[in-house]
Design a protein around this motif. Structure first.
Motif, PDB file in Angstrom:
ATOM      1  N   ARG A   1       0.858  -1.178   0.000  1.00 29.99           N
ATOM      2  CA  ARG A   1       0.000   0.000   0.000  1.00 29.99           C
ATOM      3  C   ARG A   1       0.896   1.229   0.000  1.00 29.99           C
ATOM      4  O   ARG A   1       1.982   1.221   0.550  1.00 29.99           O
TER       5      ARG A   1
ATOM      6  N   SER B   1      -6.966  -3.365   2.348  1.00 32.98           N
ATOM      7  CA  SER B   1      -6.895  -2.912   3.737  1.00 32.98           C
ATOM      8  C   SER B   1      -5.883  -3.717   4.545  1.00 32.98           C
ATOM      9  O   SER B   1      -5.381  -3.271   5.554  1.00 32.98           O
ATOM     10  N   LYS B   2      -5.586  -4.945   4.080  1.00 31.45           N
ATOM     11  CA  LYS B   2      -4.657  -5.786   4.835  1.00 31.45           C
ATOM     12  C   LYS B   2      -3.211  -5.613   4.397  1.00 31.45           C
ATOM     13  O   LYS B   2      -2.303  -6.184   4.988  1.00 31.45           O
TER      14      LYS B   2
END
Ligand code: ADP
Ligand code: ZN
Length: 733
Positions: free
Chosen positions: A30, A68-69
Motif C-alpha cells: 500500500r 486494507s490488509k
C-alpha cells in the motif's frame, strides 16, 4: 491495464514490488500520496524487517490480499530508478534461466551502498560577504588570500593551505566570509575523449573498422570480430568505442572474461582515451562499487569494463556492448542464477536496441553457428600487427620422446628452453593444474587422499603445506602419518602440478628467474598487475602457469611457449572438450612471438593423431572446426540442438536417487525431445551432497523452458533435496 483508470480503481493505493529474494513473483504494498512509478527503489516491510525492492509493473495476477490488509511502503528512495529496459532484462533472464526474478534483480543491486543516501562533505570557498580588511587579524587575512583562487576545499585543506589553525577558518565561516557547499564524497569519473588520436591503422584494420562502423547506430546488430592473436582486435573495437562516445551521454559496456587480465587493457584504454574506464568486478571496495553504480545510473559515467556481473549495472543509455574473448567459458556463471554472460549480453543489447561486438581469435561454436545462420555479421583480421608472424607449432610425441620418469619436461623442450634463455628471451610453460601434485597416496597401503566432502582427490599445495580439495576448498595440513595405515612418512605424490613443474625448472635452470601464475598466486588484480609488470620489464625468464596465462596478455619478449600436457583437456570427454582444448591451445600459443621476435610453440602430447592436435599442428583450424561442428549437428548437440541439465542434490544418497528417478518417470514424452539419465554425476559428491544428473536435449524449435516448467511444476522437494536446472550447460561434472 490502463493506468488512467487507476484513479477510480479499487487498486488505487496498491503497488507491486519485486524484492531481491527467491520469491515466486511480486508482492503488493500500500502507498499513500503520489503513486511510485515502476522502477523506483522502495523500502518495504517483509516478515517484519525492512527490505529494499523495486516497484514493478502489475503482473496481471489475481491478488487475494485485500487492500486494507496490505502493508504500507516505508519509503520511496531518492536514487535513480531501474529503467524499463533493465526491468525487461531482469524478466528475460529470469524466464530464460528459470530463476526467481528476485534473484536476478539482486544482481542489479550489486551495491547496497548505492541505494543509501550518498555520504557528503562540506567544501568551502570565498563567501559573498566582504569585510573591511583593517578589521581582520593577520591570520584571517592569510586565509582569505589563500582561497582567492576560488577552489573548493575542506576546512582542513583550507587551514593547511593558509598555514593557520582550523579554528581560524571556522571563525571566518561564522562571519560568512567563507561559505560552504555540500558535495557527495564520490568523485566524478573523468570523461574519455573520443577525439584523442588513436594509432595509425593497417589497411586490414581500417577495413575492419569500416565494417564495424557500418552497423553502428543501426539498432541491434551482433557482429563477430574474429582476428588471429595479436592482430589488433582491441585497437579495432576501440575505434567503434570512439565513434559511439561521440553521441552525447551514450554508455558502453565492455565485458572481459576474468578481471585478472584487465590491467593491460585498462592502461591501453587510458592511453587511447585519456581517462580510465569505470571498473566493475568482485574485487572493488564498497565505496568504489557505490561510486560506479551511481555513476552508471545517473548517466554520468560513459564506459564500464567488467566481469560478467557488469551486465546488470543500471545503464541509463546503453549504446554499445563489447564482449572480448567471447569464447571464454568463464562467462558462464555456475552459481546462483546460471547464466552465460555472452548470451545475456546479446539479450541486453537487443533490449537496448544497440550493436554488440563479440571478439575472439577462437570464436565459440555458438557464434560461428550464428554467423552461418546469417544472424551475426562477421569481420575478420587475418594478420598479426607489425608484420609479426604467427608462431610455429610442433608436437613432441611423448610416446617416443618422453621425459625421464618423475620429470615432466621432455629433452626437446629442455633444449628449446635452453636456447631461448640463451638468447635472453622469455618462455612460458602451460600446465592446467594448480598445486604441486594432483594425487597423494600412501606407499605402504595404497590409500589415496580424498576429500571427505567430495568425490575428488586432495591436491597437494607444497608452498602452503596443505592438501586441498579444488571443488569445495576443504584443506588439511599435509599429514605425517598415513590416515589409513598409520605409517610415518609414507605418503607420496603422483603427477605434476605447476608447483612441481617449477621445482623441475629450478633444478634445470637454477639461475633463471621464474614466476608461477595461477589463481593461487594471482590473488587480486593488484597482484596480477604486479606480475604482468615484472614480466613486461624483463624481470622474469620463465613463466609457469595454468589457464590464467592463456588470456589476452601481450609480452614482447616471450618467444617460446611449452604446453606440458596438451591432452589434459581432452580427457574429460564432455561435449565441448575438443572445442575448449582447441581454443585454449590456440590462445596460449598466441602469447608467443607477438612482436619482432619469432615465436615457437612446443606441444607435448601422447596423442598427436587426435583430431584436435592434428588440426592445431597443421594450422588447419577451419577444417577441424568444420568437422567438429558437423558432428555436433549430426547428434543435434549445441549450437544446433539445445541442452538443459537437471542436477538433483541432497545429503542422503538414496533420496537423491529416488527423486532423480521420479523426475525421469514424470517426464512428459514429447517428439524431438530426449531425456538422458538419471545417472550419478561424475562428481558424485560435492560439499557433502550427493549428486545425480539428468540431461534434456531438444531441437531449436522446442520451448525448452516451458517444457521444464510444466514438468517440474508439481515436484516437491524435502529433506534438503534440491533440483537445479541449468539451461545451456557448460559443466557436466
Ligand atoms: P589482439 O587483441 O587481436 O590480440 P591487440 O589489439 O592486443 O591484438 O594488438 C596486439 C599488439 O599490437 C598490441 O600491443 C597493440 O597495441 C599493437 N597494435 C595493434 N594494432 C596497432 C596499430 N594499428 N598501431 C600500433 N600498435 C598496434
Ligand atoms: Zn571437497
Amino acid at each position: 491495464m490502463a493506468r488512467e483508470l487507476n484513479f477510480f480503481d479499487e487498486q488505487d493505493g496498491r503497488v507491486s514490488v519485486l524484492l531481491p529474494f527467491a520469491l515466486k513473483g511480486v508482492l503488493d504494498y500500500r502507498f499513500s500520496g503520489e503513486r511510485p512509478e515502476p522502477g523506483r527503489f522502495v523500502r518495504v516491510p517483509l516478515a517484519g524487517r525492512p527490505v529494499t525492492g523495486v516497484v514493478w509493473e502489475n503482473q496481471g495476477e489475481e491478488n487475494e490480499v485485500s487492500s486494507s490488509k496490505l502493508k504500507a511502503i516505508y519509503e520511496v528512495l531518492k536514487v535513480p530508478s531501474l529503467t524499463g529496459e533493465q526491468r525487461r532484462f531482469v524478466e528475460w533472464v529470469a524466464n530464460y534461466t528459470i530463476s526467481p526474478p528476485g534473484n536476478v534483480l539482486k544482481m542489479c543491486m550489486g551495491s547496497p551502498e548505492a541505494l543509501k543516501p550518498l555520504p557528503t562533505r562540506m567544501l568551502y570557498s570565498k563567501g559573498r560577504r566582504a569585510m573591511d580588511p583593517a578589521r581582520l587579524t593577520p591570520a584571517r587575512l592569510q586565509v582569505l588570500e589563500a582561497i582567492d583562487d576560488g577552489k573548493l576545499r575542506t576546512i582542513k585543506e583550507t587551514a593547511k593551505k593558509a598555514g593557520v589553525s582550523e579554528a581560524v577558518v571556522r571563525g571566518l565561516i561564522k562571519l560568512g566570509l567563507i561559505e560552504g557547499v555540500e558535495q557527495t564524497r564520490d568523485r566524478p569519473y573523468l570523461a574519455p575523449d573520443p577525439n584523442k588520436k588513436g594509432p595509425a591503422l593497417t589497411e586490414e584494420q581500417k577495413k575492419a573498422v569500416a565494417d564495424l562502423k557500418n552497423v553502428l547506430g543501426k539498432g541491434f546488430q551482433p557482429l563477430a570480430l574474429e582476428g588471429v592473436t595479436g592482430s589488433g582486435k582491441t585497437e579495432v573495437y576501440f575505434e567503434a568505442i570512439a565513434e559511439i562516445l561521440q553521441q552525447p551521454d551514450s554508455q558502453i559496456l565492455v565485458l572481459l572474461p576474468e578481471i585478472a587480465l584487465t590491467n593491460q587493457w585498462l592502461d591501453r584504454f587510458e592511453n587511447r582515451f585519456g581517462a580510465p574506464p569505470v571498473e566493475w568486478h568482485s574485487d572493488l571496495g564498497k565505496a568504489e562499487r557505490r561510486r560506479a553504480w551511481r555513476a552508471m545510473a545517473s548517466g554520468k559515467a560513459r564506459l564500464v569494463v567488467g566481469a560478467r556481473s557488469a551486465l546488470f549495472l543500471p545503464f541509463k543509455k546503453l549504446k554499445l556492448v563489447i564482449v572480448d574473448e567471447e569464447h571464454d567459458s568463464s562467462f558462464k556463471q555456475e552459481e546462483g542464477v546460471l547464466y552465460h554472460a555472452r548470451d545475456m549480453a546479446l539479450v541486453r543489447a537487443q533490449i537496448a536496441e544497440c550493436p554488440i561486438i563479440l571478439s575472439s581469435a577462437t570464436l565459440s561454436y555458438e557464434t560461428l553457428a550464428n554467423i552461418e545462420r546469417g544472424r551475426f555479421g562477421h569481420v575478420t583480421l587475418k594478420h598479426r600487427y607489425g608484420g609479426a608472424s604467427l608462431p610455429d607449432l610442433s608436437a613432441i610425441d611423448m610416446r617416443t620422446r618422453a621425459a625421464p620418469s618423475g620429470h615432466w619436461l621432455s629433452p626437446d623442450l629442455v633444449e628449446a628452453l635452453t636456447a631461448t634463455l640463451g638468447r635472453g628471451e622469455q618462455a612460458m610453460l602451460f600446465l592446467n593444474r594448480r598445486g604441486y601434485a594432483p594425487l597423494t597416496l600412501c606407499r605402504t597401503c595404497g590409500e589415496r587422499m580424498e576429500c571427505p566432502n567430495c568425490t575428488a582427490w586432495m591436491v597437494e599445495h607444497r608452498l602452503r603445506r596443505y592438501l586441498m580439495c579444488h571443488h569445495c576448498g576443504h584443506s588439511v595440513p599435509i599429514p605425517k602419518f598415513c590416515p589409513e595405515c598409520g605409517h610415518e612418512d609414507s605418503l607420496t605424490v603422483c603427477g605434476p602440478g605447476v608447483e612441481r613443474l617449477e621445482e623441475e625448472v629450478a633444478n634445470l635452470f637454477p639461475s633463471a628467474k621464474r614466476l608461477v601464475m595461477t589463481s593461487d598466486t594471482m590473488t587480486s588484480p593488484a597482484r596480477a598487475a604486479e606480475m604482468v609488470a615484472r614480466i613486461a620489464a624483463g624481470e622474469v625468464d620463465i613463466i609457469i602457469g595454468t589457464q590464467v596465462i592463456t588470456k589476452g596478455y601481450h609480452f614482447p619478449k616471450l618467444t617460446l611457449v611449452g604446453v606440458i600436457d596438451a591432452d589434459l583437456g581432452l580427457k574429460g570427454g564432455d561435449l565441448r572438450a575438443a572445442e575448449r582444448t582447441y581454443q585454449q591451445l590456440e590462445q596460449v600459443a598466441g602469447r608467443a612471438g607477438r612482436e619482432k621476435l619469432k615465436g615457437h610453440v612446443l606441444v607435448q602430447t601422447y596423442m598427436p593423431d587426435n583430431p584436435v592436435m592434428a588440426a592445431l599442428l597443421a594450422g588447419d583450424k577451419e577444417a577441424f572446426i568444420r568437422e567438429d561442428m558437423a558432428e555436433r549437428k549430426t547428434f543435434n548437440m549445441p549450437p544446433y540442438g539445445r541442452l538443459a541439465s537437471i542436477l538433483v542434490t541432497g545429503p542422503d544418497l538414496r533420496k537423491v536417487e529416488a527423486l532423480a528417478r521420479e523426475l525421469a518417470r514424470r517426464f512428459p514424452k514429447h517428439q524431438g525431445v530426449s531425456l538422458f539419465g538419471p545417472a550419478q554425476a561424475p562428481l558424485a559428491r560435492l560439499h557433502g551432497r550427493y549428486r545425480y544428473r539428468l540431461l534434456l536435449k531438444t531441437g531449436r524449435k522446442t520451448h525448452l523452458q516451458n517444457l521444464i516448467r510444466s514438468w517440474m511444476k508439481d515436484v516437491k522437494t524435502s529433506g534438503g533435496l534440491k533440483v537445479k536446472v541449468d539451461i545451456d550447460p557448460y559443466s557436466f561434472l
